[in-house]
Design a protein around this motif. Structure first.
Motif, PDB file in Angstrom:
ATOM      1  N   ARG A   1       1.101  -0.813  -0.008  1.00 58.55           N
ATOM      2  CA  ARG A   1       0.282  -0.087  -0.412  1.00 58.55           C
ATOM      3  C   ARG A   1       0.788   0.919   0.186  1.00 58.55           C
ATOM      4  O   ARG A   1       0.641   1.672  -0.655  1.00 58.55           O
ATOM      5  CB  ARG A   1      -0.525  -0.294   1.593  1.00 58.55           C
ATOM      6  N   ARG A   2       2.044   1.078   0.817  1.00 55.05           N
ATOM      7  CA  ARG A   2       2.461   2.046   0.645  1.00 55.05           C
ATOM      8  C   ARG A   2       3.534   2.265  -0.591  1.00 55.05           C
ATOM      9  O   ARG A   2       3.578   3.763  -0.935  1.00 55.05           O
ATOM     10  CB  ARG A   2       3.402   2.297   2.076  1.00 55.05           C
ATOM     11  N   LEU A   3       3.923   1.695  -1.031  1.00 50.18           N
ATOM     12  CA  LEU A   3       4.543   1.929  -2.456  1.00 50.18           C
ATOM     13  C   LEU A   3       3.215   2.910  -3.505  1.00 50.18           C
ATOM     14  O   LEU A   3       3.503   3.192  -4.038  1.00 50.18           O
ATOM     15  CB  LEU A   3       4.963   0.096  -2.722  1.00 50.18           C
ATOM     16  N   LEU A   4       2.309   1.580  -3.506  1.00 48.41           N
ATOM     17  CA  LEU A   4       1.320   2.896  -4.236  1.00 48.41           C
ATOM     18  C   LEU A   4       1.015   3.682  -3.931  1.00 48.41           C
ATOM     19  O   LEU A   4       1.117   4.445  -5.018  1.00 48.41           O
ATOM     20  CB  LEU A   4       0.171   1.524  -4.011  1.00 48.41           C
ATOM     21  N   VAL A   5       0.796   3.984  -3.116  1.00 47.97           N
ATOM     22  CA  VAL A   5       0.896   5.676  -2.659  1.00 47.97           C
ATOM     23  C   VAL A   5       1.757   6.426  -3.131  1.00 47.97           C
ATOM     24  O   VAL A   5       1.858   7.774  -2.763  1.00 47.97           O
ATOM     25  CB  VAL A   5       0.457   5.785  -0.632  1.00 47.97           C
ATOM     26  N   SER A   6       3.430   6.040  -2.418  1.00 52.73           N
ATOM     27  CA  SER A   6       4.608   6.489  -2.443  1.00 52.73           C
ATOM     28  C   SER A   6       4.474   7.482  -4.196  1.00 52.73           C
ATOM     29  O   SER A   6       4.797   8.351  -4.743  1.00 52.73           O
ATOM     30  CB  SER A   6       5.792   5.944  -2.368  1.00 52.73           C
ATOM     31  N   ASP A   7       4.479   6.186  -5.016  1.00 54.98           N
ATOM     32  CA  ASP A   7       3.896   6.533  -6.429  1.00 54.98           C
ATOM     33  C   ASP A   7       3.351   6.052  -7.686  1.00 54.98           C
ATOM     34  O   ASP A   7       3.755   4.494  -8.349  1.00 54.98           O
ATOM     35  CB  ASP A   7       5.494   6.001  -6.597  1.00 54.98           C
ATOM     36  N   PRO A   8       1.896   6.203  -7.137  1.00 55.62           N
ATOM     37  CA  PRO A   8       0.754   5.783  -8.532  1.00 55.62           C
ATOM     38  C   PRO A   8       1.906   5.395  -9.951  1.00 55.62           C
ATOM     39  O   PRO A   8       0.546   4.338 -10.571  1.00 55.62           O
ATOM     40  CB  PRO A   8      -0.211   6.770  -7.840  1.00 55.62           C
TER      41      PRO A   8
ATOM     42  N   ALA B   1       2.651  -4.501 -19.489  1.00 59.62           N
ATOM     43  CA  ALA B   1       2.297  -4.075 -20.616  1.00 59.62           C
ATOM     44  C   ALA B   1       1.963  -2.311 -20.447  1.00 59.62           C
ATOM     45  O   ALA B   1       2.687  -1.620 -21.494  1.00 59.62           O
ATOM     46  CB  ALA B   1       1.386  -4.784 -21.056  1.00 59.62           C
ATOM     47  N   GLU B   2       1.698  -1.548 -19.446  1.00 63.41           N
ATOM     48  CA  GLU B   2       1.753  -0.512 -19.291  1.00 63.41           C
ATOM     49  C   GLU B   2       3.034   0.104 -19.030  1.00 63.41           C
ATOM     50  O   GLU B   2       3.157   1.587 -18.388  1.00 63.41           O
ATOM     51  CB  GLU B   2       0.522   0.335 -17.867  1.00 63.41           C
ATOM     52  N   ASP B   3       4.115  -0.471 -18.823  1.00 61.35           N
ATOM     53  CA  ASP B   3       5.351  -0.092 -18.256  1.00 61.35           C
ATOM     54  C   ASP B   3       5.669   0.356 -17.241  1.00 61.35           C
ATOM     55  O   ASP B   3       6.314   1.533 -16.532  1.00 61.35           O
ATOM     56  CB  ASP B   3       6.307   1.108 -18.791  1.00 61.35           C
ATOM     57  N   LYS B   4       4.646   0.112 -16.399  1.00 59.49           N
ATOM     58  CA  LYS B   4       4.599  -0.584 -14.244  1.00 59.49           C
ATOM     59  C   LYS B   4       5.536  -1.271 -13.621  1.00 59.49           C
ATOM     60  O   LYS B   4       5.324  -2.542 -14.489  1.00 59.49           O
ATOM     61  CB  LYS B   4       2.954   0.100 -14.111  1.00 59.49           C
ATOM     62  N   VAL B   5       5.911  -0.810 -12.609  1.00 57.11           N
ATOM     63  CA  VAL B   5       6.224  -2.088 -11.556  1.00 57.11           C
ATOM     64  C   VAL B   5       4.536  -2.810 -11.058  1.00 57.11           C
ATOM     65  O   VAL B   5       4.214  -2.212  -9.923  1.00 57.11           O
ATOM     66  CB  VAL B   5       7.058  -1.898 -10.847  1.00 57.11           C
ATOM     67  N   CYS B   6       4.755  -4.599 -11.283  1.00 54.65           N
ATOM     68  CA  CYS B   6       3.425  -4.547 -11.063  1.00 54.65           C
ATOM     69  C   CYS B   6       3.540  -5.466  -9.767  1.00 54.65           C
ATOM     70  O   CYS B   6       4.814  -6.072  -9.560  1.00 54.65           O
ATOM     71  CB  CYS B   6       3.243  -5.489 -12.189  1.00 54.65           C
ATOM     72  N   LEU B   7       3.032  -4.969  -8.324  1.00 52.93           N
ATOM     73  CA  LEU B   7       3.344  -5.439  -7.489  1.00 52.93           C
ATOM     74  C   LEU B   7       2.004  -6.581  -6.530  1.00 52.93           C
ATOM     75  O   LEU B   7       0.963  -6.139  -7.435  1.00 52.93           O
ATOM     76  CB  LEU B   7       2.949  -4.360  -5.854  1.00 52.93           C
TER      77      LEU B   7
END
Ligand SMILES: Nc1ncnc2c1ncn2[C@@H]1O[C@H](COP(=O)(O)OP(=O)(O)OP(=O)(O)O)[C@@H](O)[C@H]1O
Length: 497
Positions: A307-314, A378-384
């Motif tokens: 949760r903290r990672l997602l909030v830190s850089d969506p 595929a969206e070039d995001k880091v998938c958690l």
């Protein structure tokens, strides 16, 4: 000599179709080597290396010289589909090529007797080989260097604490996660290795405990490094973890787990993981971001860190949208909160092995699919992703290049201090927080001994802010590194250490 069937042939391409038109070598074309070459202890006398053979760019090129006789070489070659290179597909065990020890599966063929084979069809290479008489010279790029073996360490080692080391000054200290180059495994007690990343990177080699030695320690009751033997518990059913989880253990289940633990004895004890073979992989701009998988015992804080990672850089991090068969609620949207599926479709996904993890909760299916993960990547995001480590196998491949982080509980004293206000409460009224903490620590130990070789990073979640900072820095560092050390298993399954 061997029968023609064991000679050099073209390998079938994907889907069973031959990569080249028909067998590459007919009986008169077989590569043969002189009987003397076929001796296991044959030491090749290499001709002087031509001046132009090795420029600085090509320091990995190898010149191999064999002598032809009637006997087939015992190798097959094929054209690599993606690179177009001619590679050695198979080396027949016991054949002359195998015995020479000079050519290996996956080696790229560059030249035969000074003639380049690049951009040629396999059948065009035939005449080159047919013309060769007596000595035949190959220029090859080895698939991997026979001399280089890199391992990631899976335990901490400090020779100063080790009474068994023959010479403390000759040893190499390391911490879990360090990459070492193993330069000698001749002695099965003490291997020789050097650390990478120390100054110029090619410092002096020193002694490290061999895998065999570390496993012996694990069984010995007296060595200071003896880790507590951990018992193998039956695998928890896949799925139903984190958000899909059912209630915590009842006191009965807890009792059963404890008695299993104590009665398991020697047969249940496992050897702790020691070293895992890794291969350097230069980062390329077109490389996708690696999948990040967080694993850890129930309640340790995996969801909190995610949760903290997602909030830190969506914009940078994303999560795989889960699938479910339950009714959509008014505030929920398809593809955002869940993908809503019929039971029939969900079961089809199960049959097609699209789920990394799935389970049922209150009569409805829930699951995380490979498709959801691929969409985020595929969206070039880091998938958690957070899954039970037994389900890592579904994504443990070069396609996802998972960076697996093990979130580990701190010692019980620190759990008591830090979790005072956390809603880490057992459903079971009779249990005390201490029992929950002990269970968490036990579960962590079991996970580590069963799956520790898959964990690339261990983060101890004592103070949550510190753990989060460490995790975020680690994930950011992943993308800055010019070279990534990936498990050999992903790149070349047969190399798996
Ligand atoms: N380091 C920490 N210090 C204090 N509280 C923490 C810490 N880490 C997590 N928590 C809290 O502990 C509780 C359990 O954490 P979390 O839900 O992240 O666990 P989890 O590993 O996802 O386990 P589960 O699978 O049971 O959901 C939450 O209330 C969370 O805020």
């Amino acid at each position: 000599g061997s029968s023609p069937q064991t000679g050099a042939m073209s390998e079938p391409g994907p889907g069973g179709r031959p990569a080249a038109a028909g067998p590459l070598f007919t009986s008169q074309h077989f590569l043969c080597v002189h009987d003397a070459v076929a001796q296991r202890d044959f030491e090749p006398v290499l001709p002087p290396v031509p001046d132009d053979a090795l420029d600085e760019e090509e320091d990995s090129v190898k010149i191999v010289s064999l002598v032809k006789t009637k006997e087939p070489l015992g190798a097959t070659i094929k054209k690599d589909k993606s690179s177009g290179a001619i590679v050695v597909a198979r080396i027949m065990r016991g054949g002359p090529a195998d015995k020479s020890g000079l050519i290996h599966e996956g080696d790229e063929l560059k030249e035969v007797n000074g003639v380049s084979v690049e951009h040629r069809k396999p059948k065009e290479i035939l005449p080159l080989l047919a013309r060769s008489e007596g000595e035949i010279k190959f220029k090859i790029v080895p698939a991997f260097s026979q001399e280089e073996l890199f391992v990631r360490t899976l335990f901490d080692y400090d020779p100063l604490d080790d009474p068994a080391i023959p010479c403390k000054d000759a040893a190499v200290a390391f911490q879990r996660g360090d990459v070492l180059e193993v330069v000698s495994m001749e002695d099965d007690t003490w291997w020789q290795a050097r650390r990478l990343g120390d100054g110029d990177g090619d410092g002096r080699a020193g002694l490290i405990p061999s895998r065999q030695l570390h496993e012996r320690w694990a069984r010995s009751p007296v060595h200071p490094f003896t880790p507590r033997p951990v018992t193998v518990r039956p695998e928890r059913s896949p799925g139903l973890r984190r958000s899909f989880r059912l209630g915590r253990k009842s006191s009965l289940a807890r009792e059963a787990a404890r008695s299993r633990r104590w009665s398991a004895g020697v047969h249940g004890a496992m050897c702790p993981p020691t070293y895992v073979e890794v291969i350097p992989h230069p980062r390329e701009p077109r490389d996708r971001r690696r999948l990040v998988v967080l694993v850890g015992p129930g309640g340790v804080g995996v969801s909190e860190l995610k949760r903290r990672l997602l909030v830190s850089d969506p914009d940078r991090y994303g999560v795989a949208v889960p699938y479910t068969t339950r009714e959509r609620r008014r505030h929920e949207s398809e593809g955002v909160d869940y993908h809503f599926l019929s039971v029939h479709s969900f079961e089809e996904h199960i049959l097609n092995q699209r789920f990394i993890e799935y389970g049922t909760y209150r009569g409805h299916y829930y699951g995380t699919s490979l498709d959801s993960v691929q969409r985020v990547m595929a969206e070039d995001k880091v998938c958690l992703l957070d899954v039970h480590p037994s389900n890592l196998k579904h994504v443990y491949s070069a396609e996802f290049k998972p960076f697996v982080v093990f979130v580990k509980p701190p010692r019980i004293e620190e759990l008591r201090l830090t979790r005072r206000r956390a809603k880490f409460v057992c459903d079971d009224e009779e249990s005390s927080p201490d029992e929950d903490f002990e269970d968490m620590i036990d579960e962590a130990e079991t996970m580590e001994s069963q799956f520790g070789q898959l964990f690339e990073k261990v983060i101890v979640n004592g103070d949550v802010a510190t753990a989060f900072r460490e995790l975020r820095a680690e994930l950011e560092g992943l993308e800055d590194a010019a070279v990534q050390w990936l498990p050999a298993q992903w790149i070349c399954p047969s190399l798996y250490f």
